[in-house]
Design a protein around this motif. Structure first.
Motif, PDB file in Angstrom:
ATOM      1  N   LEU A   1       0.821  -1.207   0.000  1.00 35.73           N
ATOM      2  CA  LEU A   1       0.000   0.000   0.000  1.00 35.73           C
ATOM      3  C   LEU A   1       0.857   1.261   0.000  1.00 35.73           C
ATOM      4  O   LEU A   1       0.524   2.252  -0.649  1.00 35.73           O
ATOM      5  N   GLU A   2       1.957   1.201   0.708  1.00 37.58           N
ATOM      6  CA  GLU A   2       2.830   2.370   0.795  1.00 37.58           C
ATOM      7  C   GLU A   2       3.525   2.647  -0.534  1.00 37.58           C
ATOM      8  O   GLU A   2       3.770   3.806  -0.886  1.00 37.58           O
ATOM      9  N   GLY A   3       3.819   1.594  -1.278  1.00 36.38           N
ATOM     10  CA  GLY A   3       4.598   1.768  -2.491  1.00 36.38           C
ATOM     11  C   GLY A   3       3.805   1.919  -3.770  1.00 36.38           C
ATOM     12  O   GLY A   3       4.386   2.088  -4.843  1.00 36.38           O
ATOM     13  N   ARG A   4       2.482   1.877  -3.691  1.00 38.79           N
ATOM     14  CA  ARG A   4       1.662   1.943  -4.906  1.00 38.79           C
ATOM     15  C   ARG A   4       0.745   3.163  -4.872  1.00 38.79           C
ATOM     16  O   ARG A   4       0.231   3.548  -3.827  1.00 38.79           O
ATOM     17  N   GLU A   5       0.522   3.765  -6.048  1.00 41.89           N
ATOM     18  CA  GLU A   5      -0.413   4.879  -6.153  1.00 41.89           C
ATOM     19  C   GLU A   5      -1.837   4.400  -6.384  1.00 41.89           C
ATOM     20  O   GLU A   5      -2.799   5.088  -6.027  1.00 41.89           O
ATOM     21  N   PHE A   6      -1.987   3.225  -6.992  1.00 41.52           N
ATOM     22  CA  PHE A   6      -3.318   2.659  -7.229  1.00 41.52           C
ATOM     23  C   PHE A   6      -3.196   1.147  -7.306  1.00 41.52           C
ATOM     24  O   PHE A   6      -2.241   0.623  -7.883  1.00 41.52           O
ATOM     25  N   ILE A   7      -4.173   0.459  -6.710  1.00 48.44           N
ATOM     26  CA  ILE A   7      -4.194  -1.000  -6.721  1.00 48.44           C
ATOM     27  C   ILE A   7      -5.557  -1.466  -7.192  1.00 48.44           C
ATOM     28  O   ILE A   7      -6.580  -1.168  -6.564  1.00 48.44           O
ATOM     29  N   SER A   8      -5.592  -2.191  -8.306  1.00 48.26           N
ATOM     30  CA  SER A   8      -6.853  -2.711  -8.824  1.00 48.26           C
ATOM     31  C   SER A   8      -7.187  -4.033  -8.145  1.00 48.26           C
ATOM     32  O   SER A   8      -6.353  -4.631  -7.440  1.00 48.26           O
ATOM     33  N   LYS A   9      -8.392  -4.516  -8.391  1.00 43.93           N
ATOM     34  CA  LYS A   9      -8.801  -5.796  -7.826  1.00 43.93           C
ATOM     35  C   LYS A   9      -7.932  -6.927  -8.357  1.00 43.93           C
ATOM     36  O   LYS A   9      -7.549  -7.840  -7.612  1.00 43.93           O
ATOM     37  N   ALA A  10      -7.612  -6.890  -9.658  1.00 43.80           N
ATOM     38  CA  ALA A  10      -6.773  -7.930 -10.256  1.00 43.80           C
ATOM     39  C   ALA A  10      -5.391  -7.954  -9.598  1.00 43.80           C
ATOM     40  O   ALA A  10      -4.839  -9.021  -9.311  1.00 43.80           O
ATOM     41  N   GLU A  11      -4.840  -6.776  -9.341  1.00 41.01           N
ATOM     42  CA  GLU A  11      -3.534  -6.697  -8.706  1.00 41.01           C
ATOM     43  C   GLU A  11      -3.584  -7.199  -7.269  1.00 41.01           C
ATOM     44  O   GLU A  11      -2.663  -7.869  -6.806  1.00 41.01           O
ATOM     45  N   ALA A  12      -4.660  -6.888  -6.562  1.00 44.75           N
ATOM     46  CA  ALA A  12      -4.805  -7.379  -5.195  1.00 44.75           C
ATOM     47  C   ALA A  12      -4.910  -8.900  -5.174  1.00 44.75           C
ATOM     48  O   ALA A  12      -4.319  -9.569  -4.323  1.00 44.75           O
ATOM     49  N   ASN A  13      -5.649  -9.443  -6.134  1.00 47.04           N
ATOM     50  CA  ASN A  13      -5.780 -10.903  -6.223  1.00 47.04           C
ATOM     51  C   ASN A  13      -4.443 -11.567  -6.484  1.00 47.04           C
ATOM     52  O   ASN A  13      -4.140 -12.631  -5.942  1.00 47.04           O
ATOM     53  N   ASN A  14      -3.625 -10.957  -7.345  1.00 51.64           N
ATOM     54  CA  ASN A  14      -2.351 -11.555  -7.758  1.00 51.64           C
ATOM     55  C   ASN A  14      -1.216 -11.309  -6.768  1.00 51.64           C
ATOM     56  O   ASN A  14      -0.141 -11.879  -6.924  1.00 51.64           O
ATOM     57  N   PHE A  15      -1.457 -10.454  -5.798  1.00 54.73           N
ATOM     58  CA  PHE A  15      -0.413 -10.148  -4.825  1.00 54.73           C
ATOM     59  C   PHE A  15      -0.141 -11.358  -3.941  1.00 54.73           C
ATOM     60  O   PHE A  15      -1.048 -11.875  -3.286  1.00 54.73           O
TER      61      PHE A  15
END
Length: 242
Positions: free
Chosen positions: A201-215
């Motif tokens: 969260l600290e290192g990203r400006e925006f996080i999509s649902k797909a990115e959250a799933n793949n994290f």
């Protein structure tokens, strides 16, 4: 799944619409009117209020606000707080209003939710606060889902809002995350890997649902992000607007 505004309208006023146009339109002094502290909408855009006040100044108030009478000769706004605030900017002495007695007290907040969703999108945080408030008042998730026309699973995700860590709550408020589904995915991963999720969260400006799933917090590289766009059918209208 979109909010069912027709259902909200019926809940808010029985067989009548949310804005009860029956009865006389009164001129009520502004200093006798106060906003509802339980109004779901908490944020008001200053630029939009300025535009609205300019429109009222040029064309007049085209639609009265709706209020309920209090025992101390004052009135509380049911719908139209933006129009009320815009009139305050014009330093108006009074405003056209309809005193509504047909909306049951327990359904006023749902009427306000319908008003806000029709006229100006609520933020994810405001919807989450509304749902959590209804739960704190003893309403069941299934009842809230029925009244809002939502899947119970979605209401369940909103109800977890108060359990989210500060980092995820802030990300939603700052619109690094634009849906409750994305926030919930990160919350479930945060439970076991708090530091990794907080670093993301600290290192990203925006996080999509797909990115959250793949994290993958356990991977050496941290995560592999997909360019897949967030499923538009899986977020509410106000979340799409954000």
């Amino acid at each position: 799944m979109a909010l069912n505004l027709n259902r909200l309208s019926k809940i808010a006023s029985g067989k009548k619409s949310v804005l009860n146009t029956e009865g006389k339109i009164l001129d009520i002094e502004l200093d006798k009117i106060k906003p509802d502290p339980n109004q779901p909408r908490k944020q008001f855009n200053d630029a939009e209020l300025s535009e609205l006040s300019a429109s009222i100044q040029e064309y007049g108030l085209l639609q009265p606000i709706v209020v309920r009478a209090n025992s101390d000769d004052t009135f509380t706004i049911i719908s139209g707080e933006r129009r009320f605030r815009a009139s305050q900017l014009l330093q108006a002495k009074s405003i056209k209003a309809i005193v509504n007695t047909s909306i049951a007290a327990e359904n006023i907040s749902y009427a306000q939710m319908a008003e806000n969703l029709k006229r100006s999108s609520l933020t994810v945080v405001e919807v989450a606060d509304f749902i959590c408030e209804r739960i704190s008042l003893g309403e069941k998730q299934v009842e809230i889902a029925e009244k809002l026309g939502l899947e119970k699973a979605l209401v369940s995700k909103y109800s977890a809002w108060k359990e989210f860590p500060e980092e995820i709550q802030s990300a939603l408020a700052e619109k690094k995350i634009n849906s409750i589904q994305t926030a919930y995915i990160l919350y479930k991963k945060w439970i076991e890997h708090p530091s990794e999720v907080e670093s993301l969260l600290e290192g990203r400006e925006f996080i999509s649902k797909a990115e959250a799933n793949n994290f993958n917090p356990q991977s050496c590289s941290g995560t592999t992000f997909s360019t897949e766009s967030e499923d538009a059918a899986d977020i509410l209208p106000q979340e799409q607007n954000e």
